[in-house]
Scaffold this motif. Structure first.
Motif, mmCIF file in Angstrom:
data_model
loop_
_atom_site.group_PDB
_atom_site.id
_atom_site.type_symbol
_atom_site.label_atom_id
_atom_site.label_comp_id
_atom_site.label_asym_id
_atom_site.label_seq_id
_atom_site.Cartn_x
_atom_site.Cartn_y
_atom_site.Cartn_z
ATOM 1 N N SER A 71 40.806 25.702 42.123
ATOM 2 C CA SER A 71 39.782 25.911 41.105
ATOM 3 C C SER A 71 40.135 27.113 40.223
ATOM 4 O O SER A 71 39.784 27.131 39.037
ATOM 5 C CB SER A 71 38.387 26.042 41.723
ATOM 6 O OG SER A 71 38.200 27.328 42.215
ATOM 7 N N TYR A 72 40.855 28.082 40.771
ATOM 8 C CA TYR A 72 41.335 29.199 39.953
ATOM 9 C C TYR A 72 42.233 28.663 38.835
ATOM 10 O O TYR A 72 42.079 28.999 37.656
ATOM 11 C CB TYR A 72 42.116 30.166 40.849
ATOM 12 C CG TYR A 72 42.654 31.398 40.175
ATOM 13 C CD1 TYR A 72 41.979 32.611 40.248
ATOM 14 C CD2 TYR A 72 43.877 31.376 39.499
ATOM 15 C CE1 TYR A 72 42.481 33.761 39.644
ATOM 16 C CE2 TYR A 72 44.387 32.519 38.895
ATOM 17 C CZ TYR A 72 43.693 33.711 38.971
ATOM 18 O OH TYR A 72 44.199 34.851 38.377
ATOM 19 N N ARG A 73 43.148 27.793 39.211
ATOM 20 C CA ARG A 73 44.071 27.241 38.204
ATOM 21 C C ARG A 73 43.320 26.356 37.205
ATOM 22 O O ARG A 73 43.611 26.361 36.012
ATOM 23 C CB ARG A 73 45.172 26.409 38.891
ATOM 24 C CG ARG A 73 46.093 27.215 39.806
ATOM 25 C CD ARG A 73 46.856 28.260 39.052
ATOM 26 N NE ARG A 73 47.857 28.940 39.867
ATOM 27 C CZ ARG A 73 48.217 30.203 39.680
ATOM 28 N NH1 ARG A 73 47.699 30.925 38.724
ATOM 29 N NH2 ARG A 73 49.140 30.750 40.449
ATOM 30 N N GLU A 74 42.379 25.598 37.724
ATOM 31 C CA GLU A 74 41.637 24.696 36.845
ATOM 32 C C GLU A 74 40.816 25.500 35.832
ATOM 33 O O GLU A 74 40.740 25.134 34.664
ATOM 34 C CB GLU A 74 40.727 23.811 37.714
ATOM 35 C CG GLU A 74 40.246 22.525 37.064
ATOM 36 C CD GLU A 74 41.356 21.613 36.548
ATOM 37 O OE1 GLU A 74 42.552 21.806 36.888
ATOM 38 O OE2 GLU A 74 41.031 20.700 35.759
ATOM 39 N N ARG A 99 41.959 40.060 42.273
ATOM 40 C CA ARG A 99 42.470 38.879 41.570
ATOM 41 C C ARG A 99 43.181 37.952 42.556
ATOM 42 O O ARG A 99 43.024 36.730 42.522
ATOM 43 C CB ARG A 99 43.417 39.362 40.482
ATOM 44 C CG ARG A 99 43.800 38.394 39.419
ATOM 45 C CD ARG A 99 42.665 38.070 38.463
ATOM 46 N NE ARG A 99 43.199 37.425 37.284
ATOM 47 C CZ ARG A 99 43.445 38.060 36.153
ATOM 48 N NH1 ARG A 99 43.178 39.323 36.041
ATOM 49 N NH2 ARG A 99 43.935 37.401 35.126
ATOM 50 N N LEU A 100 43.949 38.574 43.434
ATOM 51 C CA LEU A 100 44.697 37.787 44.413
ATOM 52 C C LEU A 100 43.741 37.062 45.364
ATOM 53 O O LEU A 100 43.942 35.893 45.716
ATOM 54 C CB LEU A 100 45.617 38.724 45.213
ATOM 55 C CG LEU A 100 46.797 38.066 45.891
ATOM 56 C CD1 LEU A 100 47.671 37.331 44.896
ATOM 57 C CD2 LEU A 100 47.638 39.126 46.612
ATOM 58 N N ALA A 101 42.676 37.768 45.730
ATOM 59 C CA ALA A 101 41.698 37.152 46.634
ATOM 60 C C ALA A 101 41.066 35.943 45.956
ATOM 61 O O ALA A 101 40.873 34.886 46.583
ATOM 62 C CB ALA A 101 40.631 38.171 47.011
ATOM 63 N N LEU A 102 40.785 36.094 44.662
ATOM 64 C CA LEU A 102 40.210 34.963 43.916
ATOM 65 C C LEU A 102 41.153 33.767 43.935
ATOM 66 O O LEU A 102 40.749 32.629 44.188
ATOM 67 C CB LEU A 102 40.001 35.365 42.464
ATOM 68 C CG LEU A 102 38.652 35.931 42.037
ATOM 69 C CD1 LEU A 102 38.679 36.202 40.548
ATOM 70 C CD2 LEU A 102 37.544 34.940 42.379
ATOM 71 N N VAL A 161 43.690 32.060 30.998
ATOM 72 C CA VAL A 161 43.530 32.965 32.145
ATOM 73 C C VAL A 161 42.085 32.791 32.603
ATOM 74 O O VAL A 161 41.184 32.735 31.750
ATOM 75 C CB VAL A 161 43.805 34.429 31.715
ATOM 76 C CG1 VAL A 161 43.481 35.388 32.838
ATOM 77 C CG2 VAL A 161 45.266 34.580 31.288
ATOM 78 N N PRO A 162 41.874 32.715 33.920
ATOM 79 C CA PRO A 162 40.517 32.361 34.366
ATOM 80 C C PRO A 162 39.517 33.493 34.217
ATOM 81 O O PRO A 162 39.170 34.165 35.178
ATOM 82 C CB PRO A 162 40.711 31.986 35.842
ATOM 83 C CG PRO A 162 41.933 32.705 36.259
ATOM 84 C CD PRO A 162 42.799 32.835 35.056
ATOM 85 N N LEU A 163 39.074 33.691 33.011
ATOM 86 C CA LEU A 163 38.039 34.683 32.747
ATOM 87 C C LEU A 163 36.910 33.969 32.005
ATOM 88 O O LEU A 163 37.168 33.088 31.189
ATOM 89 C CB LEU A 163 38.598 35.809 31.862
ATOM 90 C CG LEU A 163 39.621 36.736 32.519
ATOM 91 C CD1 LEU A 163 40.246 37.668 31.501
ATOM 92 C CD2 LEU A 163 38.973 37.542 33.638
ATOM 93 N N PRO A 164 35.675 34.368 32.291
ATOM 94 C CA PRO A 164 34.559 33.667 31.651
ATOM 95 C C PRO A 164 34.449 34.024 30.176
ATOM 96 O O PRO A 164 35.060 34.986 29.721
ATOM 97 C CB PRO A 164 33.331 34.190 32.417
ATOM 98 C CG PRO A 164 33.757 35.531 32.924
ATOM 99 C CD PRO A 164 35.232 35.455 33.170
ATOM 100 N N GLN A 165 33.628 33.259 29.468
ATOM 101 C CA GLN A 165 33.387 33.583 28.065
ATOM 102 C C GLN A 165 32.239 34.582 27.996
ATOM 103 O O GLN A 165 31.218 34.383 28.659
ATOM 104 C CB GLN A 165 33.016 32.308 27.326
ATOM 105 C CG GLN A 165 33.659 32.229 25.982
ATOM 106 C CD GLN A 165 33.473 30.856 25.385
ATOM 107 O OE1 GLN A 165 33.560 29.844 26.074
ATOM 108 N NE2 GLN A 165 33.196 30.822 24.110
ATOM 109 N N GLN A 166 32.422 35.633 27.230
ATOM 110 C CA GLN A 166 31.368 36.628 27.106
ATOM 111 C C GLN A 166 30.242 36.095 26.236
ATOM 112 O O GLN A 166 30.492 35.390 25.257
ATOM 113 C CB GLN A 166 31.925 37.902 26.467
ATOM 114 C CG GLN A 166 32.301 38.959 27.455
ATOM 115 C CD GLN A 166 31.150 39.367 28.368
ATOM 116 O OE1 GLN A 166 30.019 39.479 27.936
ATOM 117 N NE2 GLN A 166 31.459 39.554 29.647
ATOM 118 N N THR A 167 29.014 36.437 26.568
ATOM 119 C CA THR A 167 27.908 35.979 25.725
ATOM 120 C C THR A 167 27.183 37.149 25.053
ATOM 121 O O THR A 167 26.556 36.966 24.007
ATOM 122 C CB THR A 167 26.880 35.177 26.557
ATOM 123 O OG1 THR A 167 26.562 35.950 27.710
ATOM 124 C CG2 THR A 167 27.442 33.834 26.979
#
Ligand code: NAP
Length: 887
Positions: free
Chosen positions: A244-247, A234-237, A256-262
């Motif tokens: 872009s992490y914050r955005e 996470r820290l590396a990200l 929280v920067p996690l994608p949406q599950q499909t």
């Protein structure tokens, strides 16, 4: 204490500032910083003697954040981010408090904060257009703008148990824990409450106390935090690309920067689901487990139950005594509908010999006595009682703490007597120049608060600066905008399962409090885009006034679409697709085929069979969907959508599967011939022929012989309607009911829905022109076989007609429903508010379409003479049919 830079004290003694802020927690501090930078004179009033807000008050053992701290942090200043390093994945309360103190010092905010000062009243003065604040110190403050940054969980709930005053031992509240700490060693301690505060503190109290008795009313889901150093990946990200992490966090659903599950749960095997779950359990991340396992976990009772069952298994594995394990296992709410907790050794604590769990569902507390707690069946002598009983959340700090009186002497508590009403969760109609940060109606507690706070503060301060620039001195939400927001909130709350639990999210934890889901459940990113849209549409929903009668009021509702429809349409707009009609017939077919590949396939049915039937001029393909239940089942002949040009017998598969499951009936989807190769009346005649063939072959198809039903969407709805007229006129087949979903019924384009919804809602006017041109020459268009509205309407089978508000075809559907009714045909009409042409066929994408399909299924069952399938509604899987019914 000192006075705000640039503020004045008038003769009357009130300190004059542009903006007064209440609270010096996360929100208040950032507000002060931004307001000051924007050149406003300002002061913050804070009841405590230091900064910190919730982190000032909640000092109980084990208090930590439950969002990873690298995310639960200010992001407005990269320098600040560089200067402060969090020591743990989940920081402790003391560390977070130190951080807030550091921020206050770094930006020199303390001089503008008046500590030990509680606001006791706030009154809007119409004449001066200012708020006058009274405080418990006697000092008063006059401000142009009043901003409540009072937090969502800052007004502790009273104990609500008789006899607390009689107790001779020590009493503590987790939300008001003594600063000097509490000595618990060797004592008999009772903890009442097993929410986050209880679950965090119980393991540590158990380590210190001689005996701990936990009084649990409702078991809660808890997951191990696996606290430790910040996770390296996470820290590396974050450090790889901080901006872009914050955005990504700002535009995510939960902040929280996690994608949406499909992927949905039923697309995964049991082993795959378990593997995902174990990975999430090992991660120790609330937002991860709440959002990343499968897409339907938060929106569908079945998808949720699959996850909840796995958590329950874990509880049984950890807790050795089966009776205690059973009592600790939640069964009364979906996972996540009540805030789950992150714990360290919570369940294992009940294996300790000095810990006892009292299940208040079996033996409720009767009273607190001088020596301890008496339940219906036992008495417990204790030295200390810890109340971890929660807060009067979201509205408590705003409403109960002090009277707020707005325009015309109206009090906020009066206006909110039946529940909070806000516009955007930031403002309230009738209370000019009043703002709330993370108020009811904002994503607040369902999000990473740090992200939401920054967004709210930025939006508010930017608006104040813009007002000043434009020469306006007041801003107030209109009633229309506020009512629209309430409707949008209600629509959003149908998307998640929060409405199915009794929690502080809904006000259910406070006796007598009005109930309803208070936070915005539509997500952080969508909320942010809505706030931006309010501005880009000329401060939609606000009345602005200024000196010399200057006024601007752009009244209206910011979101009229269903929330998921809005997301789908925004996504389509971002794809910037060429108009379908510019692709040519073959190109358009290829596009639709490709587009359909990306959608969820639909849930399993008993059986899917492909075959061939006899059409009007030769064989036609069909696809049959059979329920898993024992047959023979009634048959619905289904006609797909696609403007008589696109699609095939498989193209509405998710809809057919869904309806097959909901109705318990066979759906036979017909591959009728298409334009431009086969123009009018090929599709209509094929539809009629197919219905006849299917009725004749019902037994062969293992369906119930007798009348069939017809159904169709869009051009398929047109074919279904026409088939009914032809069947009546040509002596069969017998049709017992027709389901017409957004049907084409007439050849004119002058109804207002064609103008109102000409573009922007996927099915455009131009596309409809193209479909008509390719299917039907102008001379044929008034033929009832393509314009059934112009046909004879008596004696037709009962109909269920669905029209969608944002659909060019809306008004001709409405006209058909009305004309059928006028001609004595029994009609039920669902006017789907906020929906577009494709809403109901986008199964598992447009979740708010579920309740409409429940009604459609019930109508079909009624046509077939079957009793309603009420199980869906009973399980809460399906929202109330009235949720999207006509207004
Ligand atoms: P809570 O979640 O409302 O839990 C209160 C508990 O007390 C519940 O178990 C409730 O039972 C019980 N209770 C209330 N009144 C009672 C009564 N009269 N008799 C018996 N039991 C009673 O409050 P909380 O634990 O303070 O947490 C509130 C929220 O604060 C959390 O959901 C979370 O958002 C936030 N929080 C966060 C953290 C963190 O970041 N780590 C830590 C603490 C709190 P019922 O469920 O039956 O009402």
């Amino acid at each position: 204490m000192s006075e705000a830079a640039g503020s004045r004290v008038t003769n009357g003694g009130a300190q004059q500032v542009d903006v007064a802020v209440v609270g010096a927690g996360f929100a208040g501090l950032y507000l002060l910083h931004r307001l000051r930078k924007a050149g406003f004179t300002t002061i913050a009033l804070e009841e405590a003697d230091d900064v910190g807000g919730t982190w000032y008050w909640n000092r109980y053992p084990g208090a930590r954040c439950d969002i990873q701290t690298i995310d639960y942090t200010y992001t407005f200043d990269p320098e600040l981010e560089r200067e402060w390093k969090w020591s743990e994945k989940y920081a402790t309360q003391p560390e977070i408090l130190r951080y807030l103190g550091f921020v206050a010092d770094r930006y020199d905010l303390r001089p503008d904060i008046r500590f030990n000062t509680k606001v006791t009243a706030a009154n809007w003065d119409e004449a001066t257009e200012r708020w006058l604040l009274e405080t418990d110190s006697g000092a008063t403050v006059s401000c142009r703008y009043y901003i409540m940054a009072t937090g969502c969980l800052s007004a502790p709930k009273p104990p609500e148990i008789d006899g607390v005053k009689d107790f001779s031992g020590e009493v503590y509240f987790t939300g008001r824990w003594p600063h000097q700490g509490v000595e618990l060693a060797g004592k008999r301690v009772a903890v009442i409450g097993t929410g986050s505060s209880g679950i965090q503190s119980i393991p540590l109290i158990a380590e210190q106390a001689a005996q701990l008795t936990v009084f649990q009313r409702t078991p809660n889901f808890a997951l191990p935090a696996h606290n430790g150093p910040v996770s390296a990946d996470r820290l590396a990200l974050l450090e790889g690309d901080r901006a872009s992490y914050r955005e990504q966090a700002r535009w995510s659903l939960a902040g929280v920067p996690l994608p949406q599950q499909t992927v949905v749960s039923w697309q995964l095997s049991e082993a795959e689901r378990r593997a995902r779950f174990e990975q999430a359990w090992a991660k120790g991340d609330l937002v991860y487990i709440l959002t990343q396992l499968w897409a339907d976990q938060a929106v569908d009772v079945d998808g949720n139950a699959r996850l909840a069952d796995l958590v329950r298994e874990k509880i049984r594995e950890i807790v050795k005594d089966p009776e205690t394990a059973a009592a600790l296992t939640p069964h009364d709410h979906p996972f996540g509908a009540k805030r789950p907790c992150l714990d360290t050794n919570y369940y294992a604590t009940y294996n300790r010999p000095n810990v006892t769990l009292v299940n208040l569902r079996q033996e409720p507390i009767k009273a607190i006595t001088a020596s301890g707690i008496t339940t219906d069946s036992r008495s417990f002598d204790v030295d200390v009682i810890v109340f971890a009983t929660g807060f009067d959340a979201m509205t408590g700090a705003i409403m109960a703490v002090h009277p707020i009186t707005g325009r015309g002497g109206k009090s906020l508590s009066g206006v909110w007597a039946h529940g909070p009403e806000t516009y955007l969760g930031l403002t309230v109609s009738g209370f000019p120049n009043l703002f709330m940060i993370t108020g009811p109606g904002s994503p607040s507690v369902l999000s990473n608060m740090a992200v939401s706070i920054e967004q709210h503060v930025d939006w508010v301060v930017d608006r104040l600066a813009a007002l000043r620039e434009a020469g306006f001195s007041t801003i107030e939400a209109t009633e229309t905008a506020q009512a629209g927001w309430a409707r949008h909130m209600a629509d959003c709350s149908m998307l998640t399962l929060h409405r199915l639990a009794n929690t502080w999210y809904t006000g259910a934890n406070v006796p007598g409090k009005a109930q309803g889901v208070m936070p915005y459940t539509g997500g952080v990113g969508p909320y942010r885009s809505i706030c931006s849209e309010v501005v880009s549409r000329g401060m939609l929903g606000f009345r602005l006034t200024g000196p010399n009668g200057a006024e601007q009021c752009n009244d209206g509702e910011i979101v009229r679409l269903q929330p998921d429809v809005r997301l789908v349409l925004n996504m389509l707009a971002e794809m910037n697709l060429p108009p379908i009609e510019s692709m040519g017939a073959e190109g358009a077919r290829a596009f639709v085929a490709e587009f359909n590949k990306g959608r969820p396939a639909g849930r399993p049915v008993g059986e899917i069979v492909d075959g061939t039937l006899q059409g009007a001029d030769g064989p036609l393909p069909y696809r049959l969907y059979r329920p898993a239940t024992p047959g023979p089942h009634p048959i619905v002949v289904y006609f797909h959508g696609g403007g008589w040009l696109l699609g095939d017998e498989q193209s509405d598969e998710p809809f057919c599967r869904d309806m097959c499951r909901r109705t318990g009936m066979i759906f036979v989807s017909v591959g009728y011939r298409h334009a431009p190769d086969h123009r009018f009346p090929a599709a209509a005649e094929d539809g009629y022929a197919a219905a006849g063939w299917i009725a004749d072959h019902a037994a062969e198809l293992r369906g119930k012989p007798g009348p069939v039903m017809v159904a169709g969407w869009s051009a398929g709805g047109n074919i279904a309607a026409v088939t009914c007229q032809l069947a009546r006129d040509r002596g069969g087949p017998q049709i017992s009911g027709q389901l017409l979903l957004c049907p084409v019924t007439d050849c004119t384009f002058d109804r207002s829905s064609y103008t109102d919804n000409a573009t922007g809602y996927f099915l455009t006017r131009a596309l409809m022109y193209w479909f008509w041109d390719l299917y039907c020459s102008p001379a044929d268009r008034t033929d009832p076989r393509v314009s059934p509205l112009r046909g004879r309407l008596e004696g037709l089978p009962p109909a269920f007609v669905v029209t969608c508000e944002f659909d060019p075809l809306r008004d001709e559907g409405v006209a058909y429903a009305e004309a059928l009714a006028a001609n004595g045909v029994p009609v039920e009409h669902l006017k789907a508010r906020g929906h577009f042409h494709s809403s109901f066929v986008m199964v598992d994408v447009v979740i708010t379409g579920v309740s409409g399909r429940v009604r459609m299924a019930q109508a079909l069952r009624q046509f077939a003479g079957l009793p309603p399938q009420s199980e869906e509604v009973r399980l809460g899987r399906i929202t109330s049919p009235h949720a999207i019914a006509a207004e």
